[in-house]
Scaffold this active site. Structure first.
Site, PDB file in Angstrom:
ATOM      1  N   LYS A 195       0.866  -1.178   0.000  1.00 52.24           N
ATOM      2  CA  LYS A 195       0.000   0.000   0.000  1.00 52.24           C
ATOM      3  C   LYS A 195       0.902   1.227   0.000  1.00 52.24           C
ATOM      4  O   LYS A 195       1.680   1.446   0.933  1.00 52.24           O
ATOM      5  CB  LYS A 195      -0.913   0.009   1.227  1.00 52.24           C
ATOM      6  CG  LYS A 195      -1.975  -1.083   1.178  1.00 52.24           C
ATOM      7  CD  LYS A 195      -2.970  -0.964   2.329  1.00 52.24           C
ATOM      8  CE  LYS A 195      -4.037  -2.046   2.215  1.00 52.24           C
ATOM      9  NZ  LYS A 195      -5.040  -1.967   3.308  1.00 52.24           N
ATOM     10  N   SER A 230       2.299  -5.924   3.815  1.00 52.14           N
ATOM     11  CA  SER A 230       1.590  -6.799   4.752  1.00 52.14           C
ATOM     12  C   SER A 230       1.714  -8.232   4.274  1.00 52.14           C
ATOM     13  O   SER A 230       1.384  -8.538   3.118  1.00 52.14           O
ATOM     14  CB  SER A 230       0.104  -6.411   4.828  1.00 52.14           C
ATOM     15  OG  SER A 230      -0.056  -5.050   5.179  1.00 52.14           O
ATOM     16  N   ALA A 231       2.187  -9.101   5.155  1.00 49.47           N
ATOM     17  CA  ALA A 231       2.340 -10.508   4.795  1.00 49.47           C
ATOM     18  C   ALA A 231       0.987 -11.135   4.507  1.00 49.47           C
ATOM     19  O   ALA A 231       0.019 -10.915   5.250  1.00 49.47           O
ATOM     20  CB  ALA A 231       3.041 -11.268   5.915  1.00 49.47           C
ATOM     21  N   TYR A 232       0.916 -11.891   3.435  1.00 44.56           N
ATOM     22  CA  TYR A 232      -0.325 -12.579   3.085  1.00 44.56           C
ATOM     23  C   TYR A 232      -0.580 -13.731   4.056  1.00 44.56           C
ATOM     24  O   TYR A 232       0.348 -14.391   4.522  1.00 44.56           O
ATOM     25  CB  TYR A 232      -0.231 -13.126   1.665  1.00 44.56           C
ATOM     26  CG  TYR A 232      -0.861 -12.237   0.618  1.00 44.56           C
ATOM     27  CD1 TYR A 232      -1.985 -12.637  -0.087  1.00 44.56           C
ATOM     28  CD2 TYR A 232      -0.327 -10.982   0.324  1.00 44.56           C
ATOM     29  CE1 TYR A 232      -2.562 -11.834  -1.055  1.00 44.56           C
ATOM     30  CE2 TYR A 232      -0.889 -10.167  -0.631  1.00 44.56           C
ATOM     31  CZ  TYR A 232      -2.009 -10.590  -1.315  1.00 44.56           C
ATOM     32  OH  TYR A 232      -2.584  -9.781  -2.270  1.00 44.56           O
ATOM     33  N   LEU A 233      -1.849 -13.985   4.329  1.00 43.56           N
ATOM     34  CA  LEU A 233      -2.250 -15.175   5.065  1.00 43.56           C
ATOM     35  C   LEU A 233      -2.278 -16.361   4.107  1.00 43.56           C
ATOM     36  O   LEU A 233      -2.220 -16.178   2.881  1.00 43.56           O
ATOM     37  CB  LEU A 233      -3.630 -14.954   5.691  1.00 43.56           C
ATOM     38  CG  LEU A 233      -3.691 -13.894   6.791  1.00 43.56           C
ATOM     39  CD1 LEU A 233      -5.139 -13.632   7.200  1.00 43.56           C
ATOM     40  CD2 LEU A 233      -2.868 -14.312   8.001  1.00 43.56           C
ATOM     41  N   ASP A 264     -14.014   2.021  10.125  1.00 39.26           N
ATOM     42  CA  ASP A 264     -14.393   1.326   8.893  1.00 39.26           C
ATOM     43  C   ASP A 264     -14.402  -0.196   9.059  1.00 39.26           C
ATOM     44  O   ASP A 264     -14.110  -0.923   8.128  1.00 39.26           O
ATOM     45  CB  ASP A 264     -13.411   1.723   7.778  1.00 39.26           C
ATOM     46  CG  ASP A 264     -13.901   1.306   6.400  1.00 39.26           C
ATOM     47  OD1 ASP A 264     -15.119   1.378   6.156  1.00 39.26           O
ATOM     48  OD2 ASP A 264     -13.064   0.905   5.567  1.00 39.26           O
ATOM     49  N   GLU A 268     -13.175 -11.242   9.549  1.00 39.53           N
ATOM     50  CA  GLU A 268     -12.994 -12.593   9.032  1.00 39.53           C
ATOM     51  C   GLU A 268     -12.478 -13.514  10.126  1.00 39.53           C
ATOM     52  O   GLU A 268     -11.733 -13.091  11.018  1.00 39.53           O
ATOM     53  CB  GLU A 268     -12.010 -12.595   7.851  1.00 39.53           C
ATOM     54  CG  GLU A 268     -12.525 -11.857   6.620  1.00 39.53           C
ATOM     55  CD  GLU A 268     -11.586 -11.996   5.431  1.00 39.53           C
ATOM     56  OE1 GLU A 268     -10.652 -12.835   5.506  1.00 39.53           O
ATOM     57  OE2 GLU A 268     -11.774 -11.277   4.437  1.00 39.53           O
ATOM     58  N   ASP A 323      -6.939  -4.995   7.373  1.00 39.79           N
ATOM     59  CA  ASP A 323      -7.259  -3.748   6.669  1.00 39.79           C
ATOM     60  C   ASP A 323      -7.428  -2.582   7.652  1.00 39.79           C
ATOM     61  O   ASP A 323      -8.542  -2.097   7.884  1.00 39.79           O
ATOM     62  CB  ASP A 323      -8.519  -3.928   5.832  1.00 39.79           C
ATOM     63  CG  ASP A 323      -8.637  -2.867   4.746  1.00 39.79           C
ATOM     64  OD1 ASP A 323      -7.686  -2.086   4.582  1.00 39.79           O
ATOM     65  OD2 ASP A 323      -9.689  -2.800   4.084  1.00 39.79           O
TER      66      ASP A 323
END
Length: 536
Positions: free
Chosen positions: A250, A354-357, A423, A428, A443
């Site tokens: 980002k 940001s590390a992906y899951l 926001d 999840e 996020d």
């Protein structure tokens, strides 16, 4: 309805039939019954609720250390807390810790950060080692086949392609991070893999860049009539590293000292890269450990994005500005303009990674609407905004009527309040863990928008339900001590440059006690909190 016939008696008086007399008696009985039911409802239900509301407005709920209990589940070590819970230490006037090193290290050496997690059973881990390694090998093999075909096609078309070979490394830090995810948290407190992953994300070679999956799903087709624009606007990119690690980039859109304009709605605010980084570290300090690792990095837009992407749509939105800087914008109708672009200097652009899951194909997640979702319209209001008893309704709903889910939602609201994030419309959970799973704090880029105002309405789950995990309350009290505030203002986060403006660093920890005792309505520890306490 015609009147019933009357008959004259011998004395000349009229008498009504017996049926009419009985009907009048029935009416009287019905009115009496309704009045009794209403009185009972008023006395036993409505009045107690009004009294509780009045008590909350006059004084906070009881929050003394005497009614604070730590979890008593088997396998959990309960730390001794009697030395630090005194008023003197909570006021920050107690003696300094004898532990050497930074104050952040001292904080993590506190007994509250030493509560042991029970021995994990296989079903409490998100992924098995063999399952993840098999998936990894297939993805690397597929990538190599794809790159071979792409290179051949590029050679035929006389196009120069930057080739980067994927390294298969079963000891890669991102693999260990995925294997460490369990039903209590994304990572353990003392996991050495997390600092290693943060360092590697700042230096690993980028071999591919692409749009994120949600932006790809839009295919550049956006409804300009929508009040809330779907994705696209935020210029997120998915970067793939040499060990096949993936991270979401980002870019920097605002300077650190800038605040969200007063006329902006929360759902059209910019996403801030430094908010993602700061939110990860605050989540770790609060010991939630529900934000994936995030690191800051300066990316070369030409060498690490434009020259390695295989997506022609992404290539087409790059251009050179009049100042000779490399820029790109989003492939979406309502922002498909150069004035919405972000630019490097001339090629370098700061951002967050940001590390992906784990992939949804091996670790599916369920997206659930937040019960305290806000109205994403200009004038609408949700039920929780007008009904002070909304929490009573939530407590009857699945999955909030059992387990720790409601307490976890309150944890999330405290986290969002500290980062000023309005926001949180959905959250999840990993599908494997069901109702026992924890909500992921994903996020967070719309946080830290205003350091001059605390949005108390974010704490509505806490103020309306008036319950909180005892461990959360104890950590908030610990973090509100003046020695922690002073260190946060001067020392910062090791390995990261200054993340936020000075007012932000002063405000998040100073509002800790207000989350349980102040203007949020006096929410405090409720007896239910001890019973619903999670084990971590």
């Amino acid at each position: 309805m015609p009147l019933a016939p009357r008959s004259r008696t011998s004395s000349g008086r009229f008498c009504f039939p017996l049926s009419m007399t009985m009907m009048r008696r029935d009416r009287f009985f019905l009115v009496f019954t309704l009045a009794a039911v209403f009185s009972a409802d008023l006395y036993f239900i409505l009045l107690p609720k009004l009294q509780r509301m009045g008590q909350r407005s006059v004084r906070p709920c009881s929050c003394s250390p005497d009614n604070i209990t730590l979890p008593q589940h088997g396998g959990v070590a309960t730390p001794q807390l009697s030395n630090w819970t005194s008023a003197q230490q909570r006021d920050g006037t107690g003696s300094e810790h004898a532990v050497t090193g930074s104050k952040l290290e001292n904080l993590f050496s506190h007994p509250l950060y030493s509560i042991q997690t029970p021995e994990l059973a296989p079903e409490e881990r998100l992924l098995a080692t063999g399952q993840l390694m098999e998936y990894y090998k297939k993805k690397v093999a597929r990538w190599e086949r794809h790159m071979k075909l792409y290179s051949e096609a590029a050679a035929v078309s006389n196009i120069t392609v930057s080739e980067h070979k994927v390294t298969y490394d079963p000891d890669a830090s991102w693999l260990k991070f995925h294997l460490g995810i369990n039903r209590y948290a994304l990572y353990s407190r003392d996991d050495p893999v997390i600092p290693q992953l943060l360092r590697e994300m700042q230096s690993m070679t980028v071999i591919s860049a692409d749009y994120t999956q949600d932006e790809k799903a839009l295919k550049g087709e956006c409804d300009c009539t929508q009040v809330v624009k779907p994705s696209g606007h935020h210029l997120k990119l998915a970067l793939k590293m040499e060990t096949y690690a993936k991270a979401m980039f980002k870019p920097m859109r605002q300077q650190r000292h800038e605040e969200t304009p007063e006329d902006f709605f929360y759902f059209i605010d910019f996403q801030r890269h430094n908010a993602e980084i700061a939110a990860f570290h605050l989540d770790r300090i609060l010991d939630f450990r529900r934000v994936p690792p995030v690191a800051g990095r300066v990316v070369n837009l030409t060498g690490e994005v434009l020259q390695v992407t295989h997506n022609e749509d992404l290539r087409s939105v790059f251009f050179t500005s009049p100042a000779n800087n490399t820029c790109f914008f989003s492939k979406c109708l309502y922002v498909c303009k150069t004035e919405y672009a972000v630019c490097g200097n001339p090629d370098l652009l700061e951002g967050s990674l940001s590390a992906y899951l784990p992939s949804l194909s091996i670790a599916p997640r369920t997206s659930i609407p937040n019960p305290w979702i806000r109205s994403y319209t200009f004038t609408g209001r949700e039920e929780w905004e007008v009904n002070p008893f909304f929490c009573d309704t939530v407590k009857q709903m699945y999955p909030y009527n059992s387990g720790n889910r409601l307490l976890n939602i309150i944890d999330m609201s405290i986290f969002d309040f500290l980062i000023s994030n309005m926001d949180r419309h959905h959250y999840e959970v990993f599908s494997k863990f069901g109702e026992e799973g924890f909500p992921l704090h994903l996020d967070n880029a719309r946080g830290f928008g205003k350091h001059s105002k605390d949005e108390i309405s974010i704490l509505s789950p806490l103020s309306q339900c008036c319950i909180i995990k005892s461990s959360t309350l104890l950590r908030l009290q610990l973090l509100s001590a003046s020695w922690v505030q002073a260190e946060r203002r001067h020392e910062g986060v090791p390995g990261e440059r200054r993340l936020t403006a000075n007012p932000h660093r002063a405000s998040p920890l100073s509002v800790g006690p207000q989350a349980t005792e102040g203007p949020a309505g006096g929410a405090a520890l409720h007896p239910e909190a001890g019973q619903g306490q999670s084990r971590h």
